[in-house]
Design a protein around this motif. Structure first.
Motif, short mmCIF file in Angstrom:
data_model
loop_
_atom_site.label_atom_id
_atom_site.label_comp_id
_atom_site.label_asym_id
_atom_site.label_seq_id
_atom_site.Cartn_x
_atom_site.Cartn_y
_atom_site.Cartn_z
N VAL A 109 -81.07 -73.41 0.05
CA VAL A 109 -81.90 -74.50 0.56
C VAL A 109 -83.08 -73.96 1.35
N VAL A 110 -82.82 -72.97 2.20
CA VAL A 110 -83.90 -72.40 3.01
C VAL A 110 -84.93 -71.70 2.13
N LEU A 111 -84.48 -70.98 1.08
CA LEU A 111 -85.41 -70.32 0.17
C LEU A 111 -86.30 -71.34 -0.54
N LEU A 112 -85.71 -72.47 -0.89
CA LEU A 112 -86.51 -73.50 -1.55
C LEU A 112 -87.50 -74.13 -0.57
N LEU A 113 -87.13 -74.16 0.70
CA LEU A 113 -88.04 -74.73 1.69
C LEU A 113 -89.31 -73.91 1.86
N THR A 116 -75.48 -58.28 -0.67
CA THR A 116 -76.67 -57.42 -0.65
C THR A 116 -77.86 -58.11 -1.30
N VAL A 117 -77.62 -58.76 -2.42
CA VAL A 117 -78.71 -59.48 -3.09
C VAL A 117 -79.26 -60.58 -2.18
N THR A 118 -78.35 -61.27 -1.49
CA THR A 118 -78.80 -62.31 -0.56
C THR A 118 -79.65 -61.72 0.56
N ALA A 119 -79.20 -60.59 1.10
CA ALA A 119 -79.95 -59.94 2.18
C ALA A 119 -81.32 -59.47 1.70
N VAL A 120 -81.38 -58.85 0.51
CA VAL A 120 -82.64 -58.35 -0.02
C VAL A 120 -83.60 -59.51 -0.31
N THR A 121 -83.06 -60.60 -0.87
CA THR A 121 -83.91 -61.75 -1.17
C THR A 121 -84.49 -62.35 0.11
N LEU A 122 -83.66 -62.49 1.11
CA LEU A 122 -84.14 -63.03 2.38
C LEU A 122 -85.17 -62.10 3.02
N TRP A 160 -91.30 -73.11 -0.32
CA TRP A 160 -92.33 -73.68 -1.19
C TRP A 160 -92.65 -75.12 -0.82
N SER A 161 -91.98 -75.64 0.23
CA SER A 161 -92.14 -77.05 0.57
C SER A 161 -93.39 -77.26 1.42
N PRO A 162 -94.14 -78.34 1.19
CA PRO A 162 -95.30 -78.65 2.05
C PRO A 162 -94.91 -78.85 3.51
N ARG A 163 -93.68 -79.34 3.75
CA ARG A 163 -93.25 -79.54 5.13
C ARG A 163 -93.23 -78.22 5.90
N PHE A 164 -92.96 -77.13 5.18
CA PHE A 164 -92.93 -75.82 5.83
C PHE A 164 -94.31 -75.18 5.91
N ASN A 165 -95.12 -75.31 4.84
CA ASN A 165 -96.40 -74.62 4.78
C ASN A 165 -97.52 -75.37 5.51
N ASP A 166 -97.39 -76.68 5.64
CA ASP A 166 -98.46 -77.45 6.27
C ASP A 166 -98.27 -77.65 7.76
N HIS A 167 -97.19 -77.11 8.32
CA HIS A 167 -96.93 -77.26 9.74
C HIS A 167 -96.91 -75.88 10.40
N PRO A 168 -97.28 -75.78 11.65
CA PRO A 168 -97.29 -74.48 12.34
C PRO A 168 -95.91 -73.85 12.37
N VAL A 169 -95.85 -72.56 12.14
CA VAL A 169 -94.58 -71.84 12.12
C VAL A 169 -94.35 -71.07 13.41
N GLY A 170 -95.35 -71.00 14.28
CA GLY A 170 -95.15 -70.31 15.54
C GLY A 170 -96.01 -69.07 15.68
N GLY A 171 -95.57 -68.13 16.54
CA GLY A 171 -96.33 -66.92 16.85
C GLY A 171 -96.42 -65.97 15.68
N ALA A 172 -97.06 -64.81 15.97
CA ALA A 172 -97.30 -63.83 14.91
C ALA A 172 -96.00 -63.24 14.40
N PHE A 173 -95.03 -62.97 15.30
CA PHE A 173 -93.79 -62.34 14.87
C PHE A 173 -92.55 -63.17 15.26
N LEU A 205 -86.71 -66.79 12.18
CA LEU A 205 -85.47 -67.56 12.31
C LEU A 205 -84.84 -67.86 10.95
N GLY A 206 -85.66 -68.24 9.98
CA GLY A 206 -85.10 -68.68 8.70
C GLY A 206 -84.87 -67.58 7.69
N TYR A 207 -85.56 -66.42 7.83
CA TYR A 207 -85.47 -65.37 6.81
C TYR A 207 -85.16 -64.00 7.40
#
Length: 775
Positions: free
Chosen positions: A602-606, A656-662, A608-621, A627-629
């Motif tokens: 669900v988080v990986l799909l988010l 391992t695949v999950t960790a590498v993808t994240l 690509w979501s406009p709700r994630f890309n169109d809103h501020p995500v916070g500081g540089a790091f 938090l999510g990845y």
């Protein structure tokens, strides 16, 4: 051949009488007379044949009992004759018919002493059904119940003399069913007669059927007789039924109190009736519960003025009598249950006594609290519960110090459990309603502690049952404290209502597993995992929604927090599983890992979501990307490392695949954050595209080096996949979408890296692997 001729003569006579009746040659009076004469003749022939033993059996049919058959036929004809005289021809008044039918029934029961059980069954059926054959506009319950008492006495005496248990059970059931006539909703016609019936039936079964008492059968030391228990329990139930039906009429209540006291006295006299003591306690609790929940308050205020007479006054409730009654029952069952310890040669009897001694006071206390305090805080009731807990604790210590006797250890464990239950009630009475969950949960480790010192299987099951009770309580009110949950993150009722039970269940599971990893211990462990998961989920919901846990989820932060918490719980359960080896911890780790994987998707799909890309995500790091990845990637690779020695290769590859993808998503989104700022939406520049390729390639190289260093195939395969993905991106995306110096740098850099990887593998890694295989 004499009996053949007699039978033929009797049959011919019957046919002759039938013919004359059909032709109207004989009137009703003569018919009744002939019927009575036939009944007497059959009974007389049956008795004569029994005494002379000339008609004892048929040739070829040795099981046929001719005397009993003739006597049964005679009594049947007698029943029919009396009923015909009353119901068909009106020769008899209801009272006379009733007396004659009862006399025939008693004669039949008496004849059963000589002729066997078949005639006894006929007599019982006829005796108890006879009142139904006589109709009356105004039923006389006193006459009915005096008749039933006489029939009960005859049936019980016959059952005792011939040791026919089936006859005793049939008489008990049929006699008790005669309590029902005259009982309507909240009213009982002729209550005094009904009470007499219950008392007389109880007295008769105590006289004839209870083993080891008066005229009852002999008893086996330490054994609980089922018939003795059933006989007393049935008439105890009849007494309790009259109390409920009459809405606690003083006469019915007094009679039921007498029956409970008599039951305790009988059980103290003979152990065969000990099984009736828990029944008496349960019925007493039912009576108190009925009184507690049936409150018909018609008004709280009495109006004044002209309308005052039209509105009923509020009822005045006298708590004094039931307070005394509840205290009396608590003392009766509690003291008798304690004093009965150490007297039996078997364990069952003291266990029944101790269970009753614990149950009755607690049930009385709860009923009084519900009726008087109405589930509100009550310090007097809390003090009373503490007093009960102290008494149970003192009883436990006293029994523990005694010399070993059958059932003594079980009894001390039951009193200890009662002390824990009373303590939980004290907390419930003294604190807010939400503390009920905590109080019940804290009983579980207490029970487990008792089990460790008194290893009784049923106590282990009690701990499991309490877990189910707490779960049901939480399911009924998930917020624990209702609308008073508050908006403070973390430190709210969810932390107490779920955290304390979770800690209590973890402790109880550890204590139970020290002796055995059986089903009760697994249920407690499952409860610990469940409440831990619920605590995390609801605290996250509470934080994200500002206190409204029922609101529909609509944010990416909640899903990201679920991923982190789920992976952290999986890591913790993997560590716990490695130490305990419990199948519950193993199943819990797998289940939470599967749910965490769903949340990761669900988080990986988010991403690509406009709700994630169109809103501020916070500081540089320090931002939502971390938090999510980023953090989930670290937790997933930690899980993969922990599972290297405990899980199959498929599990480690998935982690391992999950960790590498994240991690790949984190690096990609972090590069995007550095180029675009807090809002990720916008076009991609050539420099950004080149940075993606560079970061991916560097990540793949580092991951490959780590895989070779750790000799981990699950790490090397994703590394090669990342490098292959970078190659595809460079040759397909970069060469087509970017131009100038960045295109050249991408291709040249990729070529150099691939050549370097090939050289390192051929001249360093491959020779080292061959030498290790040779050694």
């Amino acid at each position: 051949m004499v009996w053949v001729g007699g039978a033929a003569l009797a049959l011919g006579g019957i046919f002759l009488v039938r013919y004359t009746i059909q032709q109207g040659l004989i009137g009703p009076g003569v018919r009744i007379f002939l019927g009575a004469l036939l009944a007497l003749a059959l009974i007389a022939v049956g008795e004569w044949s029994r005494r002379t033993e000339k008609l004892s059996a048929l040739a070829g049919v040795p099981s046929a009992h001719i005397p009993a058959t003739l006597t049964a036929a005679g009594t049947t004809v007698a029943y029919a004759t009396v009923y015909a005289a009353y119901g068909l021809y009106g020769f008899l008044e209801p009272a006379a018919a009733f007396i004659l039918l009862g006399a025939v029934a008693l004669v039949t029961l008496g004849a059963a002493l000589l002729h066997g059980p078949a005639l006894a069954g006929l007599g019982v059926i006829g005796a108890y059904l006879a009142p139904m054959l006589v109709a009356s506009a105004e039923p006389d319950f006193w006459s009915l119940y005096i008749y039933i008492a006489v029939v009960n006495a005859a049936a019980f005496a016959l059952a005792r003399f011939r040791l026919w248990r089936w006859l005793a059970i049939a008489a008990i059931a049929l006699g008790a069913l005669w309590t029902l006539p005259g009982v309507q909703a909240d009213t009982v016609t002729a209550l005094g007669a009904h009470v007499f019936h219950a008392l007389a039936g109880f007295a008769l079964v105590a006289t004839f059927l209870v083993c080891g008492l008066l005229y009852g059968p002999p008893t086996v030391p330490g054994a609980v007789d089922r018939l003795s228990t059933l006989a007393l329990a049935v008439y105890l139930s009849a007494g309790a039924f009259l109390v409920l039906a009459s809405r606690h009429d003083p006469l019915a209540l007094t009679a039921f109190v007498a029956l409970t006291a008599a039951t305790v006295a009988i059980a103290c006299r003979t152990e065969a009736a000990a099984g009736a003591v828990p029944v008496a306690a349960i019925l007493a609790a039912v009576v108190m519960a009925h009184w507690a929940v049936h409150m018909n308050v018609q008004g709280l205020l009495a109006p004044s003025g002209p309308t005052a007479p039209a509105i009923p006054e509020p009822e005045r409730y006298d708590y004094g009598s039931h307070l005394i009654l509840a205290a009396g029952w608590a003392v009766l069952f509690g003291a008798a249950g304690f004093l009965a310890q150490g007297r039996s040669s078997r364990a069952l009897v003291p266990m029944l006594w101790s269970a009753t001694a614990v149950f009755a006071p607690l049930a009385m206390l709860i009923a009084l609290y519900y009726r008087i305090a109405q589930l509100d805080r009550s310090l007097p009731f809390a003090a009373l519960a503490l007093l009960v807990a102290a008494i149970f604790a003192l009883a436990t210590e006293t029994l523990v110090k005694r010399e070993p006797r059958p059932g003594l250890m079980a009894a001390s464990a039951m009193f200890a459990t009662g002390a824990l239950g009373a303590l939980a009630l004290a907390l419930t009475f003294a604190l807010e309603k939400g503390w009920l969950t905590i109080a019940l949960a804290l009983m579980v480790p207490g029970i487990a502690w008792v089990v460790e010192r008194r290893p009784l299987p049923w106590l282990r099951w009690l701990a499991a049952i309490m877990v189910a009770v707490v779960a049901a309580r939480v399911a009924y009110q998930p917020t624990i404290a209702g609308a008073d949950l508050g908006t403070t993150p973390i430190f709210n009722w969810l932390l107490y209502g779920y955290g304390v039970p979770a800690a209590a269940f973890w402790t109880a599971g550890w204590l139970l597993r020290r002796r055995a990893d059986d089903l009760p211990a697994r249920i407690v462990d499952a409860g610990a995992i469940l409440f831990t998961v619920l605590l995390a989920i609801l605290e996250i919901r509470h934080y994200v929604t500002g206190g409204d846990i029922y609101r529909v989820p609509d944010g990416v932060v909640e899903a990201m927090l679920y991923v982190n918490v789920g992976l952290a719980m999986t890591i913790g359960l993997e560590r716990v599983r490695g130490r305990t080896g419990s199948m519950v911890h193993n199943a819990g780790a797998l289940l939470i890992a599967a749910l965490s994987l769903v949340a990761v998707i669900v988080v990986l799909l988010l991403a690509w979501s406009p709700r994630f890309n169109d809103h501020p995500v916070g500081g540089a790091f320090f931002n939502l990307i971390l938090l999510g990845y980023g953090l989930p990637a670290v937790l997933a690779i930690t899980l993969a490392l922990i599972a290297r020695a405990t899980r199959p290769i498929a599990y480690r590859i998935a982690a391992t695949v999950t960790a590498v993808t994240l991690a790949l998503f984190y690096l990609t989104l972090e590069v995007r954050r550095l180029f675009h700022g807090p809002v990720l939406a916008g076009p991609i520049s050539d420099a950004e595209q080149y940075a993606y390729s560079t970061v991916w390639l560097a990540f793949g190289i580092v991951l490959l080096a780590v895989g070779f260093y750790l000799r981990s195939q699950p790490a090397r395969l994703p590394a090669l996949a990342v490098i292959a993905l970078t190659v595809v991106k460079v040759f397909i995306v970069d060469t087509a979408s970017i131009s100038g110096i960045y295109r050249a740098l991408s291709v040249i850099g990729l070529g150099v890296v691939l050549l370097g990887i090939g050289w390192v593998y051929q001249h360093v890694l491959y020779p080292r692997a061959r030498s290790e295989e040779a050694s």
